[in-house]
Design a protein around this motif. Structure first.
Motif, mmCIF file in Angstrom:
data_model
loop_
_atom_site.group_PDB
_atom_site.id
_atom_site.type_symbol
_atom_site.label_atom_id
_atom_site.label_comp_id
_atom_site.label_asym_id
_atom_site.label_seq_id
_atom_site.Cartn_x
_atom_site.Cartn_y
_atom_site.Cartn_z
ATOM 1 N N PHE A 56 12.721 5.276 -13.429
ATOM 2 C CA PHE A 56 12.950 3.866 -13.204
ATOM 3 C C PHE A 56 13.188 3.130 -14.519
ATOM 4 N N ARG A 57 13.984 2.071 -14.439
ATOM 5 C CA ARG A 57 14.217 1.216 -15.597
ATOM 6 C C ARG A 57 13.022 0.288 -15.814
ATOM 7 N N GLY A 58 12.942 -0.266 -17.004
ATOM 8 C CA GLY A 58 11.794 -1.095 -17.341
ATOM 9 C C GLY A 58 11.597 -2.278 -16.424
ATOM 10 N N GLY A 59 12.683 -2.831 -15.908
ATOM 11 C CA GLY A 59 12.577 -4.007 -15.058
ATOM 12 C C GLY A 59 12.416 -3.704 -13.588
ATOM 13 N N ALA A 60 12.255 -2.430 -13.213
ATOM 14 C CA ALA A 60 12.155 -2.069 -11.792
ATOM 15 C C ALA A 60 10.939 -2.736 -11.152
ATOM 16 N N GLN A 61 11.132 -3.284 -9.959
ATOM 17 C CA GLN A 61 10.051 -3.934 -9.236
ATOM 18 C C GLN A 61 9.259 -2.902 -8.435
ATOM 19 N N LEU A 62 7.998 -3.237 -8.191
ATOM 20 C CA LEU A 62 7.099 -2.309 -7.513
ATOM 21 C C LEU A 62 7.618 -1.921 -6.133
ATOM 22 N N GLN A 63 8.143 -2.906 -5.387
ATOM 23 C CA GLN A 63 8.618 -2.600 -4.041
ATOM 24 C C GLN A 63 9.799 -1.626 -4.075
ATOM 25 N N ASP A 64 10.666 -1.787 -5.070
ATOM 26 C CA ASP A 64 11.812 -0.883 -5.181
ATOM 27 C C ASP A 64 11.360 0.532 -5.537
ATOM 28 N N MET A 65 10.341 0.644 -6.408
ATOM 29 C CA MET A 65 9.834 1.968 -6.748
ATOM 30 C C MET A 65 9.168 2.612 -5.539
ATOM 31 N N ALA A 66 8.446 1.817 -4.758
ATOM 32 C CA ALA A 66 7.811 2.350 -3.554
ATOM 33 C C ALA A 66 8.857 2.856 -2.559
ATOM 34 N N LYS A 67 9.961 2.146 -2.450
ATOM 35 C CA LYS A 67 11.030 2.562 -1.543
ATOM 36 C C LYS A 67 11.587 3.920 -1.948
ATOM 37 N N VAL A 68 11.782 4.132 -3.245
ATOM 38 C CA VAL A 68 12.301 5.410 -3.724
ATOM 39 C C VAL A 68 11.287 6.526 -3.471
ATOM 40 N N LEU A 69 10.017 6.253 -3.768
ATOM 41 C CA LEU A 69 8.988 7.280 -3.647
ATOM 42 C C LEU A 69 8.705 7.645 -2.195
ATOM 43 N N LEU A 70 8.705 6.647 -1.326
ATOM 44 C CA LEU A 70 8.218 6.851 0.035
ATOM 45 C C LEU A 70 9.302 6.732 1.092
ATOM 46 N N GLY A 71 10.553 6.521 0.663
ATOM 47 C CA GLY A 71 11.618 6.303 1.627
ATOM 48 C C GLY A 71 12.140 7.558 2.290
ATOM 49 N N PHE B 149 0.778 5.214 -2.105
ATOM 50 C CA PHE B 149 1.012 6.616 -1.755
ATOM 51 C C PHE B 149 -0.187 7.212 -1.019
ATOM 52 N N LYS B 150 -1.387 6.919 -1.494
ATOM 53 C CA LYS B 150 -2.595 7.472 -0.876
ATOM 54 C C LYS B 150 -2.808 6.944 0.532
ATOM 55 N N GLN B 151 -2.372 5.716 0.792
ATOM 56 C CA GLN B 151 -2.489 5.188 2.148
ATOM 57 C C GLN B 151 -1.608 5.974 3.121
ATOM 58 N N ILE B 152 -0.452 6.395 2.651
ATOM 59 C CA ILE B 152 0.488 7.131 3.501
ATOM 60 C C ILE B 152 0.130 8.607 3.570
ATOM 61 N N ASN B 153 -0.342 9.166 2.472
ATOM 62 C CA ASN B 153 -0.706 10.582 2.429
ATOM 63 C C ASN B 153 -2.100 10.713 1.802
ATOM 64 N N PRO B 154 -3.157 10.482 2.598
ATOM 65 C CA PRO B 154 -4.522 10.522 2.043
ATOM 66 C C PRO B 154 -4.884 11.864 1.418
ATOM 67 N N ARG B 155 -4.255 12.945 1.870
ATOM 68 C CA ARG B 155 -4.547 14.273 1.308
ATOM 69 C C ARG B 155 -3.661 14.589 0.101
ATOM 70 N N GLY B 156 -2.747 13.667 -0.227
ATOM 71 C CA GLY B 156 -1.878 13.885 -1.376
ATOM 72 C C GLY B 156 -2.655 13.810 -2.690
ATOM 73 N N LEU B 157 -2.076 14.389 -3.711
ATOM 74 C CA LEU B 157 -2.721 14.450 -5.030
ATOM 75 C C LEU B 157 -2.005 13.516 -5.995
ATOM 76 N N VAL B 158 -2.749 12.653 -6.681
ATOM 77 C CA VAL B 158 -2.200 11.733 -7.677
ATOM 78 C C VAL B 158 -2.650 12.190 -9.058
ATOM 79 N N VAL B 159 -1.685 12.456 -9.933
ATOM 80 C CA VAL B 159 -1.950 12.931 -11.290
ATOM 81 C C VAL B 159 -1.421 11.908 -12.281
ATOM 82 N N PHE B 160 -2.266 11.495 -13.211
ATOM 83 C CA PHE B 160 -1.869 10.613 -14.309
ATOM 84 C C PHE B 160 -1.870 11.415 -15.609
ATOM 85 N N GLY B 161 -0.806 11.284 -16.376
ATOM 86 C CA GLY B 161 -0.752 11.900 -17.696
ATOM 87 C C GLY B 161 -0.036 10.985 -18.665
ATOM 88 N N GLY B 162 -0.194 11.225 -19.954
ATOM 89 C CA GLY B 162 0.456 10.391 -20.967
ATOM 90 C C GLY B 162 -0.539 9.822 -21.953
#
Length: 621
Positions: free
Chosen positions: A41-56, A82-95
């Motif tokens: 995503f670009r720096g100015g991407a809005q949260l709703q647009d990112m959610a659409k890409v991830l969960l669409g 993401f966790k609301q839609i897939n409670p068994r999904g795994l969320v990993v943070f790195g950086g």
């Protein structure tokens, strides 16, 4: 998932997650079991647009976020959805922003399952293997991470050793993990990012550098780098930005530059090499610089000084660096006909307002541009670990998660608030080169230092009753952070009334301060300054008055109509010592200015924005 830092109408290269995808794609045991996709995503991407890409589409089982200060909050919110839609999904943070910060991350975002500490390629690969092989999630044997156990407790595994042989990590470029071209076949990113090595031998108090500070530098092989460069050249990547800590320190860096030169000779690209140069300049550095110049590769030569104050240098753990012997190196670059710019940090402990401005003006006497950054208290740094000792008072960013310093043991809150306003104007006028040619004449003819000139503009706007000035000042941030600087520049370029205010400041405050024989020259100097700026064209918009598009060497350029000056401005400024000694001599000269297109797309990135500055050529007769 990755998000760029700047709000640009062009993608940033997703290098960090590209490595992860390349590692996953290379494991044949994952075939049919694991499929990795990059969401960039670009720096100015809005949260709703990112959610659409991830969960669409198909909902993923694992989402790995490359987290830095500018996307920490958005990625935390996206992980919750993401966790609301897939409670068994795994969320990993790195950086860098979250490594070894699991206590805070898990507190802020209870839906994050894993925080990766250190280099992520092998750790993430082993984590996915564990997920495939175990019904219960408890990766106690995977080194280099912190995670939530099934009972809700947090656990951190032992650190993972650094990757010694970097070539075991598949290339994200050569494997196709990171696509190079857009739908039209053009290079799809603002710049090409690559590493030639990892690690940094220094331990500066303000820096973390991916946890690799104070460590041996490890290099990728020349064969791999050559193949990657050939791919960039083939796709006409305009600029190459190295994610190295000290380029020019290693013998391999000279060999790398030879490969870059051969690539440019073969394809005409890349045309610029941008990097963080070695702090201590050796004969190797000087040889590399000569080679870049000889072969027409534009380079940015950075003096990463951060401060010129001895007390602040001591606290930064930089007191004994040869980087502090900088003036002779600048003189050498000038003799070679090359420019460099300097970097300073405002807000470091040990620094005062007076010492900072002295250092700023001392540096400005020598270099064409001074970049000033507000002090950040970055996670895992020595400063962050000793915050009480230094008396840091901080505030989180408005749109990011960085800790900005508001005060420390040597600068008060009131002093910092005033200096943040100075830093704002210094970044707009000096770092971003809205004024570029004016500083030397101001100093040598009327004795006005660069900081005094900046303060003069600041004061002119603050006492102006013009509504445009009031509206501009109302948008000034508490902290002079980069998004605010970019927005101010866009305002200056798109609103002629703001540019006219700066022009009025020059005519009312500056021209009369010049001795009478110099006043005509001062008038012409600002006009020359105006035409030397980048050409700002919004998508679908028209070129500014006096500019038109031309074809040059098979590419699009912007060119001005002929502009007449009463003085030969390029000659006067290039031979400034002689001009100063003799005084300005009228010599009517007509110039045509040329500029690269694309400034609108690169304005947020000062490293590439300067490549779009206009340059003059004389018109015969």
């Amino acid at each position: 998932m990755q998000q760029g830092a700047w709000d640009m109408p062009v993608d940033s290269m997703p290098l960090a997650v590209g490595y992860l995808k390349a590692v996953i794609d290379a494991d044949v045991d994952f075939n049919g079991e694991v499929e990795a996709e990059i969401s960039n995503f670009r720096g100015g991407a809005q949260l709703q647009d990112m959610a659409k890409v991830l969960l669409g589409g198909e909902i993923p089982d694992v989402v790995a976020f490359s987290v830095l200060g500018w996307n920490y909050r958005k990625f935390g919110a996206l992980a919750e959805t993401f966790k609301q839609i897939n409670p068994r999904g795994l969320v990993v943070f790195g950086g860098n922003h979250v490594a070894y910060q699991s206590e805070r991350v898990f507190r802020d975002f209870p839906w994050v399952d894993v925080v990766v500490n250190g280099e992520g390629e092998h750790t993430f690969h082993e984590l996915l293997t564990h997920v495939l092989e175990h019904d219960e999630f408890d990766p106690v044997h995977v080194r280099g991470l912190s995670y939530r156990r099934p009972d809700g407790e947090h656990h951190t595994t032992p650190d993972r050793d650094r990757i010694e042989d970097l070539d075991v990590v598949p290339s994200p470029f050569l494997t196709g993990a990171i696509p190079m071209a857009d739908a039209a076949g053009n290079f799809r990113y603002d710049v090409a990012l690559m590493e030639t090595n990892r690690g940094c031998p220094y331990k500066c108090s303000f820096c973390y550098w991916g946890g690799a500070v104070g460590q041996k530098m490890r290099s990728f092989s020349a064969e791999r780098l050559a193949a990657e460069l050939d791919l960039f050249g083939y796709h006409k990547a305009p600029s190459l930005v190295l994610c190295d800590s000290n380029f020019g320190l290693l013998e391999a860096d000279e060999e790398f530059v030879e490969i870059v030169i051969k690539t440019k000779e073969k394809y005409g690209y890349p045309q610029a090499l941008i990097t963080s140069w070695a702090k201590n300049k050796s004969p190797r550095f000087y040889n590399i610089v000569r080679q870049l110049k000889r072969h027409g590769l534009h380079g940015m030569f950075t003096l990463a000084l951060q401060t010129l104050d001895d007390a602040a240098l001591t606290d930064m753990l930089r007191k004994n660096m040869k980087v502090n012997q900088w003036e002779s190196m600048v003189d050498w670059l000038h003799e070679e006909g090359l420019e460099c710019y300097g970097e300073l940090i405002w807000g470091a402990p040990g620094e005062t307002v007076e010492s900072f401005l002295r250092g700023y003006d001392r540096l400005a006497k020598k270099v064409s541009r001074v970049a000033v950054y507000p002090m950040l208290l970055l996670p895992n740094t020595t400063y962050a670990q000793n915050r009480e000792l230094h008396g840091f008072v901080t505030i989180r960013g408005e749109d990011d998660d960085f800790e900005y310093v508001l005060a420390n043991r040597t600068s008060t809150l009131a002093e910092n608030m005033e200096m943040q306003r100075f830093v704002f104007w210094a970044r707009v006028l000096g770092e971003q080169q809205f004024l570029r040619h004016a500083w030397r004449p101001l100093l040598d003819v009327i004795g006005m230092t660069q900081s005094q000139g900046i303060q003069s503009v600041k004061a002119y706007f603050e006492r102006s009753d013009d509504p445009a000035a009031a509206a501009f000042l109302a948008k000034l941030p508490v902290i002079a952070e980069s998004p605010a600087i970019a927005e101010a520049l866009r305002d200056l370029h798109r609103r002629p009334e703001l540019r006219e205010l700066i022009r009025q400041w020059w005519r009312e405050e500056i021209v009369p301060a010049f001795p009478e024989p110099w006043q005509g020259f001062a008038e012409a100097l600002y006009e020359y300054e105006r035409w030397s700026r980048q050409v700002y064209v919004e998508p679908g918009g028209e070129l500014p008055p006096g500019w038109h598009a031309v074809d040059r060497d098979g590419g699009l350029w912007y060119e001005s109509d002929p502009v007449s000056f009463p003085y030969d401005m390029p000659a006067a400024l290039e031979n400034w010592s002689a001009t100063l000694e003799s005084g300005p001599r009228e010599e009517p000269t007509t110039l045509v200015f040329s500029a690269r297109p694309g400034y609108y797309e690169n304005l947020d990135n000062y490293e590439t924005a300067s490549l779009h500055l206009a340059t003059p050529r004389r018109v015969p007769g």
